[in-house]
Design an enzyme around this catalytic site. Structure first.
Site, PDB file in Angstrom:
ATOM      1  N   ASP A 106      26.069  11.083   4.402  1.00  0.00           N
ATOM      2  CA  ASP A 106      25.639   9.685   4.356  1.00  0.00           C
ATOM      3  C   ASP A 106      26.591   8.662   5.073  1.00  0.00           C
ATOM      4  O   ASP A 106      27.728   9.143   5.720  1.00  0.00           O
ATOM      5  CB  ASP A 106      25.595   9.312   2.824  1.00  0.00           C
TER       6      ASP A 106
HETATM    7  C1  NOJ Z   1      22.933   5.101   3.084  1.00  0.00           C
HETATM    8  C2  NOJ Z   1      21.557   5.889   2.282  1.00  0.00           C
HETATM    9  O1  NOJ Z   1      21.976   6.247   1.077  1.00  0.00           O
HETATM   10  C3  NOJ Z   1      21.017   6.769   2.935  1.00  0.00           C
HETATM   11  O2  NOJ Z   1      19.917   7.016   2.340  1.00  0.00           O
HETATM   12  C4  NOJ Z   1      20.580   6.460   4.332  1.00  0.00           C
HETATM   13  O3  NOJ Z   1      19.757   7.421   4.983  1.00  0.00           O
HETATM   14  C5  NOJ Z   1      21.619   5.989   5.325  1.00  0.00           C
HETATM   15  N1  NOJ Z   1      22.483   4.894   4.438  1.00  0.00           N
HETATM   16  C6  NOJ Z   1      21.499   5.326   6.655  1.00  0.00           C
HETATM   17  O4  NOJ Z   1      20.619   4.332   6.630  1.00  0.00           O
END
Ligand code: NOJ
Length: 747
Positions: free
Chosen positions: A281
């Site tokens: 993430d």
């Molecule tokens: C953080 C989020 O937790 C995740 O779900 C997302 O895909 C990513 N950022 C990318 O934006």
């Protein structure tokens, strides 16, 4: 009519729906192409493939790095001309011509916004969910995006957590079925189709169990629960061919997911045979510093790579540290090769080496195509959950001529789209107010009362009340703005915000029939408002076409058929609350004394010692799986093919379902099972099958569920996953609290 709901067998039978993999193109040719490329790549070029960056804003700003092969994937670049320029640099000006992988958070639609995933889960209709993902893929790929960070498969049992909006609710089976449907929709029949995009099952794993529902919080999920509740949707998605998996932010029992080798390698690759790639993430690798799990960024890179991360999203630890770490022998080049191989495999499968470019003229005909809007409307219609309908106030009959439309969500084109909408345009949203105004034969008296969901200014309420008084019925659109759910938007109080409770109370006092339509990113605690309203339609955030769907539902052109994908608490103090809980040693059987009934100076043990809250009781406001219809359904006595089955046997359950009311409608028939005694305490009920059945008034359909004993297997620390012989109960019903148990035995 006869429908058989059939699921084949696969490694993890709970998720058998996932068994037939879409053609992903895994083959020897791809592997030998990768070998050939790897043999020519420098260490820096290899590490570049592991690096994902968010668009720097202009092609020029990224050009040098792309040319040098220092970027493997870019997220958040959605201008087709820019995508093409970047790909041209990668293909024609970088040494080895390796295409970029362009990614975006396409969570419930790209341009045409579908209901939030929690709303889509309420449809209990995997086909419309698959179609929603296919539409999203068509639109996103027309912008040059070939990878989405969806589906979110985090089982979530705490409505305070803002991200419940992005998932499929509390149940592992429902989440698995919907997750597989999304993977299939995104990835299509073949990934090489330019309109297919790679899916990303996230967040691996346990993120939805954040303590106190506070986003990013630690989780403490013991092994059996991890295996029986949180992992199955991911296994299903992997078995369905999901090409990527995202490691989550949370630490479970002290180990951040991004540094957890047992999860990312032993289970994911070892047990499930996953051959796509793992992305972190956003900076979840770097956040291992804040967790106190790593001391510096070299340790971040080492731990993430060793755990099984292939691509680093935005921590830059890999590009910064891996060259030196390889030289020092702290990580091996073979490990890096392995990660590169996983990433290149997906790029090959997507056909990017053959054609990484997007047809720049496509978007005009693809964005908001009429068929996309029609599918979004169908999804919104099916996501509506009718929680109450006293005196058949809904649907409005021909006697209803004047409708007061009030409340802050009646005309909120941005907010009805819900969370995680980067690309949908609010001027394409059709609000309930607009849709109702277009209908013939009714007049609309619009007085919002409040400007937005948190509005505490009560000055407009009198006007809303006046509008109600002048009308035959009043429809109050309440709920929460999009910004109150989603990532980092958790709440400690999940009741209606601002002066909305006052608005409902004042409208109810007029004595006019009151219909409450709730648009929200989560279950809200609305017990008082439900009591005051005559009818309640729960919509979650319904997306672009929410307004026309709601107008159809109110006016009887459509019949609500959604079912709750999460248990609705009476009070926030009941969360986490979910139907598939274990029995306690002192279960509450509905005889609980509530706080106002307790005599003064009652003896300590005089209430009986059972498991419930004195002020909330035991039951939720509405159970999982619940939802009414304008018509009524009768379940015939279920018939079991046998009352004893072997451990490798199969049970067939069949029954008649009849529409006994006056409207055509769809019922979601649900099959629950309880394992009465086990080596571990087992949940009091678990959803094992469901099917939406459309019926005309008076029509009967014979429904058959097939349930292999393997689907009753569970994981325990000693024996891993297995079917335990013994006695079971089974229910067929329209929600998780209804129906009569039928006994059967596994030998
Ligand atoms: C953080 C989020 O937790 C995740 O779900 C997302 O895909 C990513 N950022 C990318 O934006």
């Amino acid at each position: 009519m006869n429908t058989i709901f059939k699921l084949g067998a696969c490694a993890f039978a709970l998720v058998a729906v996932a068994c037939s993999k879409p053609q992903s193109g895994a083959n020897a040719e791809i592997e030998s192409n990768i070998d050939a490329l790897l043999s020519q790549m420098t260490l820096d070029e290899k590490i570049g493939q592991l690096n994902q960056v968010s668009s720097y804003g202009s092609v020029e700003a990224m050009a040098d790095e792309v040319r040098a092969g220092r970027i493997g994937s870019i997220l958040n670049e959605i201008e087709p001309a820019n995508v093409n320029r970047l790909q041209r640099i990668a293909m024609e000006e970088s040494r080895l011509g390796i295409p970029l992988l362009i990614a975006r958070d396409v969570i419930h639609g790209f341009k045409t916004i579908f209901p939030i995933p929690l709303g889509q889960a309420a449809t209990f209709d995997p086909e419309i969910v698959r179609e929603g993902a296919r539409v999203a893929a068509a639109e996103a790929s027309a912008a040059g995006v070939r990878w989405t960070f969806s589906p979110m498969l985090d089982v979530a049992r705490d409505a305070r957590w803002g991200r419940v909006a992005e998932g499929n609710g509390e149940d592992p089976y429902l989440t698995s079925v919907m997750g597989v449907a999304m993977v299939r929709g995104y990835q299509g029949d073949t990934l090489g189709n330019p309109a297919s995009i790679a899916a990303c099952a996230k967040h691996f794993v346990g993120y939805g169990a954040a303590e106190s529902g506070k986003d990013y919080n630690s989780t403490n999920i013991p092994p059996a629960q991890l295996h029986n509740v949180y992992l199955p949707p991911f296994e299903a998605a992997a078995a369905a061919g999901a090409q990527t998996i995202m490691s989550s932010f949370n630490d479970n029992d002290g180990v951040p997911a991004t540094g957890n080798r047992a999860l990312l390698t032993d289970i994911l690759r070892g047990e499930w045979g996953f051959d796509g790639f793992v992305v972190t993430d956003w900076n979840s690798a770097g956040e291992m510093l804040s967790h106190g799990f790593c001391a510096d960024s070299a340790e971040v890179a080492t731990k993430a790579l060793n755990a099984g991360v292939d691509m680093d999203m935005m921590s830059f630890a890999f590009v910064k540290e891996l060259p030196r770490l390889v030289k020092e022998g702290r990580v091996s080049e073979a490990q890096i090769d392995n990660a590169v191989r996983n990433i290149l495999r997906v790029k090959y499968r997507l056909g990017l080496f053959d054609n990484p470019y997007v047809d720049e003229s496509l978007r005009d005909s693809v964005f908001y195509a009429p068929s996309h809007l029609a599918a979004a409307k169908q999804a919104a219609t099916e996501s509506a959950v009718l929680l109450k309908n006293d005196n058949h106030v809904l649907p409005f009959g021909s006697n209803v001529k004047r409708i007061a439309v009030v409340g802050p969500m009646a005309d909120a084109p941005h907010d009805q789209m819900g969370t995680w909408v980067f690309d949908g345009d609010k001027d394409k949203s059709i609000t309930p107010l607009t849709a109702l105004r277009e209908r013939k034969g009714i007049s609309i008296n619009y007085a919002p009362g409040l400007a937005y969901s948190r509005d505490n200014n009560k000055a407009g309420i009198a006007q809303a009340v006046a509008a109600a008084r002048q009308s035959d019925v009043v429809v109050a659109f309440v709920g929460e703005e999009a910004i109150l759910s989603g990532e980092a938007h958790s709440l400690a109080d999940i009741s209606l915000k601002g002066a909305q409770r006052q608005l409902i109370a004042d409208l109810s006092a007029t004595g006019k029939p009151l219909v409450m339509v709730v648009m929200a990113g989560r279950p809200l605690t609305i017990a008082d408002e439900v009591a005051k309203a005559d009818a309640v339609l729960y919509m979650f955030h319904p997306g672009t076409m929410g307004g026309p769907a709601i107008a159809d539902l109110l006016l009887g052109d459509a019949n609500p058929s959604g079912k709750l994908p999460m248990t609705f608490p009476r009070m926030v103090g009941q969360v986490p609350i979910y139907y598939a809980h274990n029995n306690t040693g002192r279960p509450c059987y509905g005889s609980e004394a509530l706080i106002n009934d307790i005599p003064l100076e009652a003896g300590q043990t005089s209430l009986g010692n059972t498991s419930y809250h004195l002020d909330a009781g035991f039951d939720p406001l509405f159970p999982f799986g619940y939802g009414q219809s304008y018509t009524t359904f009768a379940y015939g006595e279920p018939h079991l093919s046998a009352d004893h089955i072997a451990k490798d046997g199969k049970l067939t359950v069949d029954f008649d379902l009849t529409n006994t009311g006056d409207y055509e409608g769809a019922e979601v028939a649900q099959l629950y099972v309880r394992d009465l005694h086990g080596s571990l305490a087992r949940p009091v009920k678990e959803l094992k099958r469901f099917q939406r059945v459309n019926l005309k008034p008076g029509e009967t359909q014979h429904v058959t569920f097939e349930l292999p004993a393997e689907d009753l297997a569970f994981w325990n620390p000693e024996e891993k996953r297995h079917v335990e012989p013994g006695q079971f109960q089974l229910w067929v019903a329209g929600d998780s609290q209804s129906g009569q148990p039928i006994a059967f035995t596994i030998e």
